[in-house]
Motif scaffolding. Structure first.
Motif, PDB file in Angstrom:
ATOM      1  N   GLU A 140       0.838  -1.209   0.000  1.00 25.47           N
ATOM      2  CA  GLU A 140       0.000   0.000   0.000  1.00 25.47           C
ATOM      3  C   GLU A 140       0.871   1.257   0.000  1.00 25.47           C
ATOM      4  OE1 GLU A 140      -3.509   1.499   2.917  1.00 25.47           O
ATOM      5  OE2 GLU A 140      -3.335  -0.663   2.628  1.00 25.47           O
ATOM      6  N   ASP A 141       1.905   1.203   0.826  1.00 26.84           N
ATOM      7  CA  ASP A 141       2.871   2.291   0.922  1.00 26.84           C
ATOM      8  C   ASP A 141       3.531   2.521  -0.443  1.00 26.84           C
ATOM      9  OD1 ASP A 141       4.298   4.213   2.178  1.00 26.84           O
ATOM     10  OD2 ASP A 141       5.659   2.886   3.249  1.00 26.84           O
ATOM     11  N   ALA A 142       3.885   1.415  -1.116  1.00 25.61           N
ATOM     12  CA  ALA A 142       4.540   1.498  -2.433  1.00 25.61           C
ATOM     13  C   ALA A 142       3.608   2.148  -3.457  1.00 25.61           C
ATOM     14  CB  ALA A 142       4.946   0.110  -2.899  1.00 25.61           C
ATOM     15  N   LEU A 143       2.340   1.765  -3.433  1.00 28.13           N
ATOM     16  CA  LEU A 143       1.357   2.318  -4.375  1.00 28.13           C
ATOM     17  C   LEU A 143       1.181   3.813  -4.189  1.00 28.13           C
ATOM     18  CD1 LEU A 143      -1.200  -0.625  -4.239  1.00 28.13           C
ATOM     19  CD2 LEU A 143      -0.030   0.139  -6.313  1.00 28.13           C
ATOM     20  N   SER A 144       1.073   4.247  -2.924  1.00 27.59           N
ATOM     21  CA  SER A 144       0.852   5.675  -2.700  1.00 27.59           C
ATOM     22  C   SER A 144       2.108   6.487  -3.012  1.00 27.59           C
ATOM     23  CB  SER A 144       0.373   5.947  -1.267  1.00 27.59           C
ATOM     24  OG  SER A 144       1.377   5.606  -0.353  1.00 27.59           O
ATOM     25  N   ALA A 146       4.367   5.664  -5.316  1.00 30.89           N
ATOM     26  CA  ALA A 146       4.469   5.712  -6.785  1.00 30.89           C
ATOM     27  C   ALA A 146       3.535   6.778  -7.348  1.00 30.89           C
ATOM     28  CB  ALA A 146       4.141   4.357  -7.373  1.00 30.89           C
ATOM     29  N   ALA A 147       2.337   6.882  -6.753  1.00 33.30           N
ATOM     30  CA  ALA A 147       1.372   7.892  -7.204  1.00 33.30           C
ATOM     31  C   ALA A 147       1.928   9.295  -6.947  1.00 33.30           C
ATOM     32  CB  ALA A 147       0.051   7.704  -6.469  1.00 33.30           C
ATOM     33  N   ARG A 148       2.634   9.452  -5.816  1.00 36.49           N
ATOM     34  CA  ARG A 148       3.200  10.752  -5.452  1.00 36.49           C
ATOM     35  C   ARG A 148       4.349  11.116  -6.390  1.00 36.49           C
ATOM     36  NH1 ARG A 148       3.875   9.394  -0.522  1.00 36.49           N
ATOM     37  NH2 ARG A 148       6.136   9.220  -0.480  1.00 36.49           N
ATOM     38  N   LEU A 149       5.208  10.134  -6.719  1.00 34.95           N
ATOM     39  CA  LEU A 149       6.345  10.400  -7.615  1.00 34.95           C
ATOM     40  C   LEU A 149       5.865  10.654  -9.043  1.00 34.95           C
ATOM     41  CD1 LEU A 149       8.937   7.738  -6.382  1.00 34.95           C
ATOM     42  CD2 LEU A 149       9.118  10.191  -6.103  1.00 34.95           C
ATOM     43  N   ILE A 169      12.199  -2.860 -12.416  1.00 36.80           N
ATOM     44  CA  ILE A 169      11.818  -1.639 -13.127  1.00 36.80           C
ATOM     45  C   ILE A 169      10.299  -1.646 -13.296  1.00 36.80           C
ATOM     46  CG2 ILE A 169      12.034  -0.317 -15.277  1.00 36.80           C
ATOM     47  CD1 ILE A 169      14.795  -1.742 -15.633  1.00 36.80           C
ATOM     48  N   LEU A 170       9.671  -0.554 -12.910  1.00 35.92           N
ATOM     49  CA  LEU A 170       8.217  -0.433 -13.042  1.00 35.92           C
ATOM     50  C   LEU A 170       7.913   0.561 -14.161  1.00 35.92           C
ATOM     51  CD1 LEU A 170       7.480   0.032  -9.218  1.00 35.92           C
ATOM     52  CD2 LEU A 170       7.562  -2.121 -10.473  1.00 35.92           C
ATOM     53  N   ARG A 171       7.241   0.092 -15.194  1.00 39.68           N
ATOM     54  CA  ARG A 171       6.963   0.986 -16.331  1.00 39.68           C
ATOM     55  C   ARG A 171       5.573   1.607 -16.247  1.00 39.68           C
ATOM     56  NH1 ARG A 171      11.225   1.826 -19.244  1.00 39.68           N
ATOM     57  NH2 ARG A 171      12.776   0.182 -19.264  1.00 39.68           N
ATOM     58  N   SER A 172       4.690   1.030 -15.410  1.00 44.95           N
ATOM     59  CA  SER A 172       3.336   1.574 -15.255  1.00 44.95           C
ATOM     60  C   SER A 172       2.800   1.150 -13.889  1.00 44.95           C
ATOM     61  CB  SER A 172       2.417   1.024 -16.352  1.00 44.95           C
ATOM     62  OG  SER A 172       2.196  -0.356 -16.119  1.00 44.95           O
ATOM     63  N   PRO A 173       1.714   1.797 -13.423  1.00 41.41           N
ATOM     64  CA  PRO A 173       1.156   1.434 -12.116  1.00 41.41           C
ATOM     65  C   PRO A 173       0.798  -0.059 -12.028  1.00 41.41           C
ATOM     66  CG  PRO A 173       0.172   3.472 -12.903  1.00 41.41           C
ATOM     67  CD  PRO A 173       1.008   2.943 -14.025  1.00 41.41           C
ATOM     68  N   LEU A 198      11.724   3.192  -3.437  1.00 41.82           N
ATOM     69  CA  LEU A 198      11.419   3.547  -4.827  1.00 41.82           C
ATOM     70  C   LEU A 198      12.225   4.767  -5.239  1.00 41.82           C
ATOM     71  CD1 LEU A 198       7.547   3.472  -5.389  1.00 41.82           C
ATOM     72  CD2 LEU A 198       9.244   2.381  -6.845  1.00 41.82           C
ATOM     73  N   GLU A 199      12.650   4.789  -6.490  1.00 44.96           N
ATOM     74  CA  GLU A 199      13.257   6.013  -7.017  1.00 44.96           C
ATOM     75  C   GLU A 199      13.012   6.081  -8.517  1.00 44.96           C
ATOM     76  OE1 GLU A 199      17.355   5.406  -5.893  1.00 44.96           O
ATOM     77  OE2 GLU A 199      17.836   4.476  -7.806  1.00 44.96           O
ATOM     78  N   PRO A 200      13.078   7.280  -9.098  1.00 44.00           N
ATOM     79  CA  PRO A 200      12.900   7.375 -10.554  1.00 44.00           C
ATOM     80  C   PRO A 200      14.005   6.588 -11.256  1.00 44.00           C
ATOM     81  CG  PRO A 200      12.782   9.543  -9.526  1.00 44.00           C
ATOM     82  CD  PRO A 200      13.255   8.599  -8.472  1.00 44.00           C
ATOM     83  N   TYR A 201      13.653   5.966 -12.358  1.00 39.27           N
ATOM     84  CA  TYR A 201      14.614   5.167 -13.100  1.00 39.27           C
ATOM     85  C   TYR A 201      15.188   6.006 -14.228  1.00 39.27           C
ATOM     86  CZ  TYR A 201      16.454   1.439 -16.066  1.00 39.27           C
ATOM     87  OH  TYR A 201      17.267   0.644 -16.842  1.00 39.27           O
ATOM     88  N   ILE A 202      16.521   6.103 -14.277  1.00 40.87           N
ATOM     89  CA  ILE A 202      17.175   6.892 -15.331  1.00 40.87           C
ATOM     90  C   ILE A 202      17.403   5.984 -16.537  1.00 40.87           C
ATOM     91  CG2 ILE A 202      19.202   8.270 -15.917  1.00 40.87           C
ATOM     92  CD1 ILE A 202      19.544   8.759 -12.850  1.00 40.87           C
ATOM     93  N   GLU A 203      16.797   6.333 -17.656  1.00 42.48           N
ATOM     94  CA  GLU A 203      16.901   5.482 -18.855  1.00 42.48           C
ATOM     95  C   GLU A 203      18.324   5.424 -19.414  1.00 42.48           C
ATOM     96  OE1 GLU A 203      14.836   3.421 -20.185  1.00 42.48           O
ATOM     97  OE2 GLU A 203      12.791   4.080 -19.824  1.00 42.48           O
TER      98      GLU A 203
END
Length: 454
Positions: A140-144, A146-149, A169-173, A198-203
């Protein structure tokens, strides 16, 4: 310091034993039953068997390692890399038994080794850390979070360790639910701790790391940076120093951030501070601190002329660094190729076994760190790294040319190795002419290679 227990195996054990010899200190090697006839065992002044082949009952047992140091009357312990090298419990056990641990204190290791804690310190110093989460409690924490990022792709990572374990790597919710449970389970298995963040993934990223040496008198120096972008499944394959193709201000900022962070942690010993550079944005983010000597330390030694392992030993003896920051001069370019006992065409399947013939290259600018020799048995229980071929020349192009000549002289009979793969990479136009990103090997080079191979 009279006697050092070398609590490791393979090429790093050989390397530490050599440094002990150079410092005039006795080396006592802790071995599992699988390594009693190893090159390191032949080179050490004394050998003590700590348990069976299984790492959990030998190299990964704090009790057996510290017990061996006490029984052998060693006054210090060098952990090498991997195994217990970054376990505060080993450091604490050494401290309790009056054994000098060659590395930072247990307290410093706890602060630097926990990725989330280290990231918090970096953030407090204004070092970019990427807009990530703190430790995630549950799905649940991860979902919220990800929504915030709200900027895919995102990366799920294990806070307790690295090497790509627990990374997704997460490409979508939609990827979060499955990714979270898989990453958490993998992290739990590998590190005994399923905490993720979680952190943004640098392509398009380059993996740049800074080598630090710091003494117990407050001197913190960097020995320049290494580029470790040639990776497969988050494992480094080729490393070089210094980095090329990055702007002077960016490199200065990365080096400065590493020194600042280690100074703030009151770190002492050898450390590597790792960063990801976003190629498109010309920005960087802090990844983690490795509180130990790295596999790739030779490339830094070659371009600076500083013996990192001997400095580690001197720092542990409470001696000041043998150089100042101004005396660190980077000369030429060095490349290291990791030679693994693996069959590349069988998806890098490890190939343990007996080496029938072993002829290694030699000559000016060539260094080979290895535990291989004719007749050596490569056991199936551990990491498949058997040698590192390092070349040092005036510039990158010359270092690559020298590496090609060196690799062509390496002769191994009895097991498969990755040497031919390195020859292909060194010959590749893209590798030779442009700084590659962390995805190049896996996404461009290997898939196209298999097309040619069949």
């Amino acid at each position: 310091m009279r006697s050092i227990l070398v609590a490791n195996r393979g090429e790093i054990a050989v390397r530490v034993i050599r440094a002990c010899f150079d410092e005039g200190i006795e080396s006592v090697l802790a071995v599992s039953s699988a390594d009693v006839d190893s090159l390191a065992a032949k080179l050490a002044d004394r050998v003590t068997v700590i348990g069976p082949a299984a790492a959990g009952e030998s190299y990964l047992s704090v009790e057996r390692i510290v017990g061996a140091a006490i029984n052998a009357n060693c006054d210090a312990l060098h952990p090498g890399y991997g195994f217990l090298s970054e376990r505060p419990t080993l450091v604490a056990a050494c401290e309790e038994n009056g054994i000098t641990f060659i590395g930072p204190s247990a307290e410093i290791m706890r602060r630097s080794g926990d990725k989330l804690a280290a990231r918090a310190v970096a953030k407090s110093l204004g070092i970019p850390t990427g807009v990530g989460s703190h430790g995630l409690l549950d799905l649940e924490d991860a979902l919220s979070c990800a929504a915030r990022l709200d900027s895919y792709p995102l990366l799920l990572k294990a806070s307790a360790g690295g090497g790509g374990r627990g990374m997704t790597i997460l490409r979508s919710p939609e990827d979060i639910t499955a990714g979270y449970s898989r990453s958490s389970a993998e992290a739990e298995r590998a590190f005994g701790d399923g905490t993720l963040y979680l952190e943004p993934y640098i392509e398009q990223a380059r993996h740049i790391e800074v080598q630090i040496l710091a003494d117990q008198h407050g001197n913190v120096c960097h020995l320049g940076e290494r580029d470790c972008s040639a990776q497969r499944r988050y494992q480094k394959i080729i490393e070089e120093a210094p980095s090329v193709g990055l702007s002077e201000p960016l490199i200065t900022a990365v080096r400065g951030a590493a020194v600042k962070l280690c100074s703030e942690l009151k770190y002492f010993g050898a450390a590597t501070v790792e960063f990801l550079v976003d190629v498109k944005r010309e920005t960087f983010v802090f990844l983690e601190i490795n509180a130990r000597v790295q596999v790739e330390h030779p490339v830094t030694e070659e371009v600076t002329g500083i013996d990192i392992v001997r400095e580690q030993i001197r720092i542990a003896q409470n001696r000041p660094l043998s150089f100042t920051q101004d005396e660190v001069i980077i000369t030429g370019h060095a490349i290291e190729c990791r030679i693994n006992a693996e069959n590349v065409s069988e998806d890098f399947l490890p190939t343990p076994g007996k080496i029938i013939e072993w002829v290694e290259p030699s000559g000016e600018g060539i260094r080979v760190d290895t535990y291989a020799f004719p007749g050596a048995v490569i056991p199936p229980y551990y990491d498949s790294l058997i040698a590192k071929v390092i070349t040092h020349a005036a510039d990158r192009e010359a270092a690559i040319s020298l590496m090609l000549r060196a690799l062509n002289k390496l002769q191994v009979v009895g097991i498969s190795t990755t040497a031919d793969l390195h020859i292909e990479i060194m010959n590749h136009e893209v590798f030779r002419t442009t700084p590659i990103t962390t995805k190049w090997l896996e996404e461009s080079f290997l898939p196209n290679r298999s097309n040619h191979a069949h």
